[in-house]
Design a protein around this motif. Sequence first.
Motif, PDB file in Angstrom:
ATOM      1  N   ASP A 206      21.993  12.198   1.497  1.00  0.00           N
ATOM      2  CA  ASP A 206      21.983  10.808   1.945  1.00  0.00           C
ATOM      3  C   ASP A 206      20.703  10.578   2.746  1.00  0.00           C
ATOM      4  N   PHE A 207      20.183   9.334   2.684  1.00  0.00           N
ATOM      5  CA  PHE A 207      18.925   9.014   3.368  1.00  0.00           C
ATOM      6  C   PHE A 207      19.148   7.922   4.393  1.00  0.00           C
ATOM      7  N   ASP A 208      18.517   8.090   5.580  1.00  0.00           N
ATOM      8  CA  ASP A 208      18.622   7.117   6.663  1.00  0.00           C
ATOM      9  C   ASP A 208      17.293   6.374   6.782  1.00  0.00           C
ATOM     10  N   PHE A 209      17.303   5.057   6.525  1.00  0.00           N
ATOM     11  CA  PHE A 209      16.081   4.256   6.609  1.00  0.00           C
ATOM     12  C   PHE A 209      15.601   4.096   8.049  1.00  0.00           C
ATOM     13  N   THR A 210      16.492   4.276   9.025  1.00  0.00           N
ATOM     14  CA  THR A 210      16.122   4.061  10.424  1.00  0.00           C
ATOM     15  C   THR A 210      15.151   5.113  10.925  1.00  0.00           C
ATOM     16  N   ASP A 211      15.437   6.384  10.635  1.00  0.00           N
ATOM     17  CA  ASP A 211      14.563   7.450  11.138  1.00  0.00           C
ATOM     18  C   ASP A 211      13.960   8.298  10.011  1.00  0.00           C
ATOM     19  N   ASN A 212      14.093   7.832   8.771  1.00  0.00           N
ATOM     20  CA  ASN A 212      13.478   8.516   7.621  1.00  0.00           C
ATOM     21  C   ASN A 212      13.927   9.968   7.486  1.00  0.00           C
ATOM     22  N   THR A 213      15.215  10.210   7.649  1.00  0.00           N
ATOM     23  CA  THR A 213      15.731  11.575   7.549  1.00  0.00           C
ATOM     24  C   THR A 213      16.740  11.680   6.408  1.00  0.00           C
TER      25      THR A 213
ATOM     26  N   THR B  76       1.510  -6.663   4.849  1.00  0.00           N
ATOM     27  CA  THR B  76       1.297  -5.502   3.991  1.00  0.00           C
ATOM     28  C   THR B  76       2.380  -4.483   4.289  1.00  0.00           C
ATOM     29  N   LEU B  77       3.169  -4.144   3.285  1.00  0.00           N
ATOM     30  CA  LEU B  77       4.196  -3.117   3.423  1.00  0.00           C
ATOM     31  C   LEU B  77       3.565  -1.773   3.088  1.00  0.00           C
ATOM     32  N   GLU B  78       3.591  -0.860   4.040  1.00  0.00           N
ATOM     33  CA  GLU B  78       2.961   0.450   3.880  1.00  0.00           C
ATOM     34  C   GLU B  78       4.029   1.469   3.494  1.00  0.00           C
ATOM     35  N   PHE B  79       4.089   1.760   2.198  1.00  0.00           N
ATOM     36  CA  PHE B  79       5.115   2.654   1.669  1.00  0.00           C
ATOM     37  C   PHE B  79       4.713   4.116   1.864  1.00  0.00           C
ATOM     38  N   SER B  80       5.730   4.964   2.027  1.00  0.00           N
ATOM     39  CA  SER B  80       5.505   6.409   2.071  1.00  0.00           C
ATOM     40  C   SER B  80       6.530   7.097   1.175  1.00  0.00           C
ATOM     41  N   HIS B  81       6.173   8.285   0.712  1.00  0.00           N
ATOM     42  CA  HIS B  81       7.008   9.034  -0.220  1.00  0.00           C
ATOM     43  C   HIS B  81       8.101   9.783   0.535  1.00  0.00           C
ATOM     44  N   LYS B  82       9.313   9.783  -0.004  1.00  0.00           N
ATOM     45  CA  LYS B  82      10.447  10.416   0.659  1.00  0.00           C
ATOM     46  C   LYS B  82      10.977  11.638  -0.084  1.00  0.00           C
ATOM     47  N   LEU B  83      10.402  11.958  -1.220  1.00  0.00           N
ATOM     48  CA  LEU B  83      10.775  13.171  -1.955  1.00  0.00           C
ATOM     49  C   LEU B  83       9.590  14.126  -2.003  1.00  0.00           C
ATOM     50  N   SER B  84       9.886  15.386  -2.205  1.00  0.00           N
ATOM     51  CA  SER B  84       8.835  16.401  -2.333  1.00  0.00           C
ATOM     52  C   SER B  84       8.479  16.573  -3.802  1.00  0.00           C
ATOM     53  N   GLN B  85       7.196  16.455  -4.088  1.00  0.00           N
ATOM     54  CA  GLN B  85       6.730  16.639  -5.460  1.00  0.00           C
ATOM     55  C   GLN B  85       6.444  18.119  -5.700  1.00  0.00           C
ATOM     56  N   ILE B  86       7.039  18.675  -6.756  1.00  0.00           N
ATOM     57  CA  ILE B  86       6.866  20.088  -7.088  1.00  0.00           C
ATOM     58  C   ILE B  86       5.987  20.203  -8.327  1.00  0.00           C
ATOM     59  N   GLU B  87       4.885  20.926  -8.177  1.00  0.00           N
ATOM     60  CA  GLU B  87       3.943  21.141  -9.271  1.00  0.00           C
ATOM     61  C   GLU B  87       3.633  22.641  -9.332  1.00  0.00           C
TER      62      GLU B  87
ATOM     63  N   ALA C  69       0.856  -1.179   0.000  1.00  0.00           N
ATOM     64  CA  ALA C  69       0.000   0.000   0.000  1.00  0.00           C
ATOM     65  C   ALA C  69       0.890   1.225   0.000  1.00  0.00           C
ATOM     66  N   VAL C  70       0.515   2.251  -0.767  1.00  0.00           N
ATOM     67  CA  VAL C  70       1.275   3.497  -0.834  1.00  0.00           C
ATOM     68  C   VAL C  70       0.393   4.605  -0.297  1.00  0.00           C
ATOM     69  N   ASP C  71       0.929   5.431   0.617  1.00  0.00           N
ATOM     70  CA  ASP C  71       0.110   6.479   1.207  1.00  0.00           C
ATOM     71  C   ASP C  71      -0.388   7.443   0.132  1.00  0.00           C
ATOM     72  N   THR C  72      -1.556   8.009   0.388  1.00  0.00           N
ATOM     73  CA  THR C  72      -2.247   8.798  -0.626  1.00  0.00           C
ATOM     74  C   THR C  72      -1.538  10.112  -0.884  1.00  0.00           C
TER      75      THR C  72
ATOM     76  N   THR D 173       9.598   4.188   0.526  1.00  0.00           N
ATOM     77  CA  THR D 173      10.203   3.191   1.410  1.00  0.00           C
ATOM     78  C   THR D 173       9.161   2.655   2.384  1.00  0.00           C
ATOM     79  N   ALA D 174       9.451   1.473   2.922  1.00  0.00           N
ATOM     80  CA  ALA D 174       8.608   0.879   3.961  1.00  0.00           C
ATOM     81  C   ALA D 174       9.496   0.031   4.866  1.00  0.00           C
ATOM     82  N   VAL D 175       9.208   0.065   6.158  1.00  0.00           N
ATOM     83  CA  VAL D 175       9.910  -0.773   7.129  1.00  0.00           C
ATOM     84  C   VAL D 175       8.862  -1.461   7.989  1.00  0.00           C
TER      85      VAL D 175
END
Length: 208
Positions: A163-170, A125-136, A13-16, A110-112
């Motif tokens: 660089d991205f840290d999967f542990t704390d999503n930063t 169920t792996l619940e994915f979330s977006h890690k980049l900002s979408q610019i429109e 599942a990917v967050d809306t 990503t999902a953890v």
Amino acid sequence: DVNPGKLIDFQAAVDTRAAETTTANLNEFQVTALDSRGDTYFSDVTFAKDGSYFSSEKFYYWPADKALTFYAYSPSANDLEAAITINNTTKSMTGFTVNATIADQQDFITAVKTVAYSDEQNTPTLEFSHKLSQIEIWAKNENDSYVYKVKGIKIGQPVAAADFDFTDNTWTLKTDKAKYSETYETAITLSSEKKKIMGSGGNAMQIP
């Protein structure tokens, strides 16, 4: 140390968000699994959509009496042109740089999830979330005295590498900056109703 009675596969599942990657168009993702000791059970395995589920080409089965923590992401490190390391001591992506062409910029999700051995009869169920900002970018013109025709956009000097840290999503931002632009042959004439002016290349994906 293997229970061959239950295959490891996933639902996703990917967050809306109005973004490039959605539950509908997600076709595959990479997964690394660590057991409760922190040992690598499998690393960087592709799980591809198979009907309602995602499964791997090589089958992996649940280890007896151990929980597994799954680190999943999409797209692959090769597509991101970055290095992804997930093990007992390091869980990071390094060397990521935003693609210079807006049309080639990809969403990064990503999902953890930790699943106990007692829960292994259920497909996680792996619940994915977006890690980049979408610019429109949108624009409008409410002044009837002027006609504005737009033939391109430019995003000026955002940070281009991190660089991205999967542990704390930063993200850890680098000092690199870049300009991103999109031009198009047919001008967009502005009116009092706002219009999207990103051209045919789609929305930009930038580091938050």
